[in-house]
Design a protein around this motif. Sequence first.
Motif, PDB file in Angstrom:
ATOM      1  N   LEU A 145      -4.113 -34.103 -18.779  1.00 27.30           N
ATOM      2  CA  LEU A 145      -2.908 -33.431 -19.253  1.00 27.30           C
ATOM      3  C   LEU A 145      -2.812 -33.496 -20.776  1.00 27.30           C
ATOM      4  O   LEU A 145      -2.477 -32.511 -21.426  1.00 27.30           O
ATOM      5  CB  LEU A 145      -1.664 -34.060 -18.614  1.00 27.30           C
ATOM      6  N   GLU A 146      -3.142 -34.655 -21.347  1.00 19.37           N
ATOM      7  CA  GLU A 146      -3.139 -34.788 -22.802  1.00 19.37           C
ATOM      8  C   GLU A 146      -4.178 -33.861 -23.426  1.00 19.37           C
ATOM      9  O   GLU A 146      -3.916 -33.217 -24.437  1.00 19.37           O
ATOM     10  CB  GLU A 146      -3.436 -36.234 -23.208  1.00 19.37           C
ATOM     11  N   THR A 147      -5.371 -33.788 -22.803  1.00 18.51           N
ATOM     12  CA  THR A 147      -6.419 -32.914 -23.305  1.00 18.51           C
ATOM     13  C   THR A 147      -5.958 -31.465 -23.254  1.00 18.51           C
ATOM     14  O   THR A 147      -6.149 -30.706 -24.211  1.00 18.51           O
ATOM     15  CB  THR A 147      -7.706 -33.090 -22.476  1.00 18.51           C
ATOM     16  N   PHE A 148      -5.346 -31.073 -22.151  1.00 17.05           N
ATOM     17  CA  PHE A 148      -4.833 -29.713 -22.008  1.00 17.05           C
ATOM     18  C   PHE A 148      -3.776 -29.425 -23.064  1.00 17.05           C
ATOM     19  O   PHE A 148      -3.782 -28.374 -23.699  1.00 17.05           O
ATOM     20  CB  PHE A 148      -4.265 -29.505 -20.602  1.00 17.05           C
ATOM     21  N   ASN A 149      -2.877 -30.386 -23.270  1.00 15.26           N
ATOM     22  CA  ASN A 149      -1.820 -30.226 -24.267  1.00 15.26           C
ATOM     23  C   ASN A 149      -2.420 -30.066 -25.660  1.00 15.26           C
ATOM     24  O   ASN A 149      -1.995 -29.220 -26.436  1.00 15.26           O
ATOM     25  CB  ASN A 149      -0.873 -31.423 -24.226  1.00 15.26           C
ATOM     26  N   THR A 150      -3.436 -30.868 -25.973  1.00 13.97           N
ATOM     27  CA  THR A 150      -4.108 -30.769 -27.265  1.00 13.97           C
ATOM     28  C   THR A 150      -4.769 -29.413 -27.427  1.00 13.97           C
ATOM     29  O   THR A 150      -4.667 -28.779 -28.485  1.00 13.97           O
ATOM     30  CB  THR A 150      -5.163 -31.882 -27.405  1.00 13.97           C
ATOM     31  N   GLN A 151      -5.426 -28.946 -26.371  1.00 22.39           N
ATOM     32  CA  GLN A 151      -6.076 -27.632 -26.427  1.00 22.39           C
ATOM     33  C   GLN A 151      -5.045 -26.523 -26.636  1.00 22.39           C
ATOM     34  O   GLN A 151      -5.293 -25.578 -27.389  1.00 22.39           O
ATOM     35  CB  GLN A 151      -6.868 -27.375 -25.153  1.00 22.39           C
ATOM     36  N   ALA A 193       3.835 -49.528  -6.471  1.00 23.34           N
ATOM     37  CA  ALA A 193       2.642 -50.371  -6.435  1.00 23.34           C
ATOM     38  C   ALA A 193       1.791 -50.060  -5.205  1.00 23.34           C
ATOM     39  O   ALA A 193       0.568 -49.968  -5.294  1.00 23.34           O
ATOM     40  CB  ALA A 193       3.048 -51.837  -6.436  1.00 23.34           C
ATOM     41  N   LYS A 194       2.442 -49.869  -4.062  1.00 25.32           N
ATOM     42  CA  LYS A 194       1.703 -49.558  -2.845  1.00 25.32           C
ATOM     43  C   LYS A 194       1.010 -48.208  -2.966  1.00 25.32           C
ATOM     44  O   LYS A 194      -0.140 -48.055  -2.569  1.00 25.32           O
ATOM     45  CB  LYS A 194       2.643 -49.546  -1.632  1.00 25.32           C
ATOM     46  N   SER A 195       1.698 -47.215  -3.501  1.00 26.19           N
ATOM     47  CA  SER A 195       1.083 -45.902  -3.625  1.00 26.19           C
ATOM     48  C   SER A 195      -0.079 -45.952  -4.612  1.00 26.19           C
ATOM     49  O   SER A 195      -1.074 -45.264  -4.445  1.00 26.19           O
ATOM     50  CB  SER A 195       2.103 -44.851  -4.040  1.00 26.19           C
ATOM     51  N   ARG A 196       0.028 -46.777  -5.636  1.00 21.51           N
ATOM     52  CA  ARG A 196      -1.066 -46.928  -6.592  1.00 21.51           C
ATOM     53  C   ARG A 196      -2.270 -47.563  -5.902  1.00 21.51           C
ATOM     54  O   ARG A 196      -3.414 -47.151  -6.115  1.00 21.51           O
ATOM     55  CB  ARG A 196      -0.609 -47.780  -7.767  1.00 21.51           C
ATOM     56  N   LEU A 197      -2.036 -48.563  -5.051  1.00 20.74           N
ATOM     57  CA  LEU A 197      -3.128 -49.207  -4.329  1.00 20.74           C
ATOM     58  C   LEU A 197      -3.782 -48.260  -3.331  1.00 20.74           C
ATOM     59  O   LEU A 197      -4.984 -48.310  -3.120  1.00 20.74           O
ATOM     60  CB  LEU A 197      -2.614 -50.450  -3.594  1.00 20.74           C
ATOM     61  N   LYS A 198      -2.986 -47.401  -2.733  1.00 22.25           N
ATOM     62  CA  LYS A 198      -3.521 -46.457  -1.750  1.00 22.25           C
ATOM     63  C   LYS A 198      -4.154 -45.244  -2.414  1.00 22.25           C
ATOM     64  O   LYS A 198      -4.730 -44.407  -1.742  1.00 22.25           O
ATOM     65  CB  LYS A 198      -2.399 -45.996  -0.812  1.00 22.25           C
ATOM     66  N   GLY A 199      -4.024 -45.139  -3.710  1.00 27.72           N
ATOM     67  CA  GLY A 199      -4.632 -44.028  -4.422  1.00 27.72           C
ATOM     68  C   GLY A 199      -3.778 -42.776  -4.450  1.00 27.72           C
ATOM     69  O   GLY A 199      -4.261 -41.699  -4.752  1.00 27.72           O
ATOM     70  N   LYS A 200      -2.506 -42.897  -4.133  1.00 29.23           N
ATOM     71  CA  LYS A 200      -1.630 -41.731  -4.100  1.00 29.23           C
ATOM     72  C   LYS A 200      -0.881 -41.545  -5.413  1.00 29.23           C
ATOM     73  O   LYS A 200      -0.325 -40.488  -5.656  1.00 29.23           O
ATOM     74  CB  LYS A 200      -0.621 -41.852  -2.957  1.00 29.23           C
ATOM     75  N   ALA A 201      -0.845 -42.540  -6.241  1.00 25.84           N
ATOM     76  CA  ALA A 201      -0.115 -42.450  -7.507  1.00 25.84           C
ATOM     77  C   ALA A 201      -0.929 -41.651  -8.510  1.00 25.84           C
ATOM     78  O   ALA A 201      -2.150 -41.609  -8.435  1.00 25.84           O
ATOM     79  CB  ALA A 201       0.142 -43.855  -8.054  1.00 25.84           C
ATOM     80  N   PRO A 202      -0.252 -40.992  -9.440  1.00 27.13           N
ATOM     81  CA  PRO A 202      -0.983 -40.264 -10.478  1.00 27.13           C
ATOM     82  C   PRO A 202      -1.865 -41.233 -11.267  1.00 27.13           C
ATOM     83  O   PRO A 202      -1.408 -42.287 -11.686  1.00 27.13           O
ATOM     84  CB  PRO A 202       0.103 -39.689 -11.377  1.00 27.13           C
ATOM     85  N   SER A 203      -3.094 -40.880 -11.433  1.00 24.99           N
ATOM     86  CA  SER A 203      -4.016 -41.768 -12.122  1.00 24.99           C
ATOM     87  C   SER A 203      -3.956 -41.553 -13.623  1.00 24.99           C
ATOM     88  O   SER A 203      -3.430 -40.555 -14.104  1.00 24.99           O
ATOM     89  CB  SER A 203      -5.441 -41.515 -11.628  1.00 24.99           C
ATOM     90  N   SER A 204      -4.522 -42.485 -14.337  1.00 23.06           N
ATOM     91  CA  SER A 204      -4.555 -42.348 -15.789  1.00 23.06           C
ATOM     92  C   SER A 204      -5.468 -41.190 -16.173  1.00 23.06           C
ATOM     93  O   SER A 204      -5.294 -40.588 -17.223  1.00 23.06           O
ATOM     94  CB  SER A 204      -5.022 -43.651 -16.431  1.00 23.06           C
ATOM     95  N   GLU A 205      -6.449 -40.869 -15.310  1.00 23.26           N
ATOM     96  CA  GLU A 205      -7.324 -39.722 -15.577  1.00 23.26           C
ATOM     97  C   GLU A 205      -6.522 -38.424 -15.592  1.00 23.26           C
ATOM     98  O   GLU A 205      -6.768 -37.546 -16.415  1.00 23.26           O
ATOM     99  CB  GLU A 205      -8.425 -39.641 -14.531  1.00 23.26           C
ATOM    100  N   ALA A 206      -5.562 -38.317 -14.696  1.00 21.28           N
ATOM    101  CA  ALA A 206      -4.721 -37.118 -14.655  1.00 21.28           C
ATOM    102  C   ALA A 206      -3.914 -36.999 -15.941  1.00 21.28           C
ATOM    103  O   ALA A 206      -3.768 -35.909 -16.490  1.00 21.28           O
ATOM    104  CB  ALA A 206      -3.788 -37.165 -13.446  1.00 21.28           C
ATOM    105  N   PHE A 207      -3.412 -38.126 -16.436  1.00 20.70           N
ATOM    106  CA  PHE A 207      -2.652 -38.103 -17.680  1.00 20.70           C
ATOM    107  C   PHE A 207      -3.557 -37.760 -18.854  1.00 20.70           C
ATOM    108  O   PHE A 207      -3.157 -37.045 -19.762  1.00 20.70           O
ATOM    109  CB  PHE A 207      -1.934 -39.429 -17.917  1.00 20.70           C
ATOM    110  N   LYS A 208      -4.797 -38.259 -18.833  1.00 23.13           N
ATOM    111  CA  LYS A 208      -5.747 -37.931 -19.897  1.00 23.13           C
ATOM    112  C   LYS A 208      -6.056 -36.442 -19.888  1.00 23.13           C
ATOM    113  O   LYS A 208      -6.126 -35.807 -20.935  1.00 23.13           O
ATOM    114  CB  LYS A 208      -7.034 -38.734 -19.735  1.00 23.13           C
TER     115      LYS A 208
END
Length: 107
Positions: A62-68, A45-60
């Motif tokens: 990755l999904e786009t890359f996987n689809t491609q 939770a702390k890393s997410r608040l500090k912006g260090k956690a993987p964001s949902s944009e990164a997962f999106k």
Amino acid sequence: MDESVGSGSSGKRTRDEGDNSSPTTPTSVGVGDERVARAKGIKKAKSRLKGKAPSSEAFKELETFNTQMQLFGDSMNVSNEAKMKRLEIQEHKEARKQRKIELEQHI
């Protein structure tokens, strides 16, 4: 120049030699004798608040890359199937030419 323990030159905090108390840790919180263990997801939770956690944009992304990559693999399969079909047609043409040559030799 006199370098003494805790002078700040090393950039680290040190304890005095006579201090027998243990350093406080952020793994538990509480007042006095009553200590409560830190929740298991607190670091996340702390890393997410500090912006260090993987964001949902990164997962999106990755999904786009996987689809491609899947689409690319599918197109490669289609391309390979088309090449195999062309090879089969070429083999049939060669076989016809051979039969035609054989027939002309017998006449």
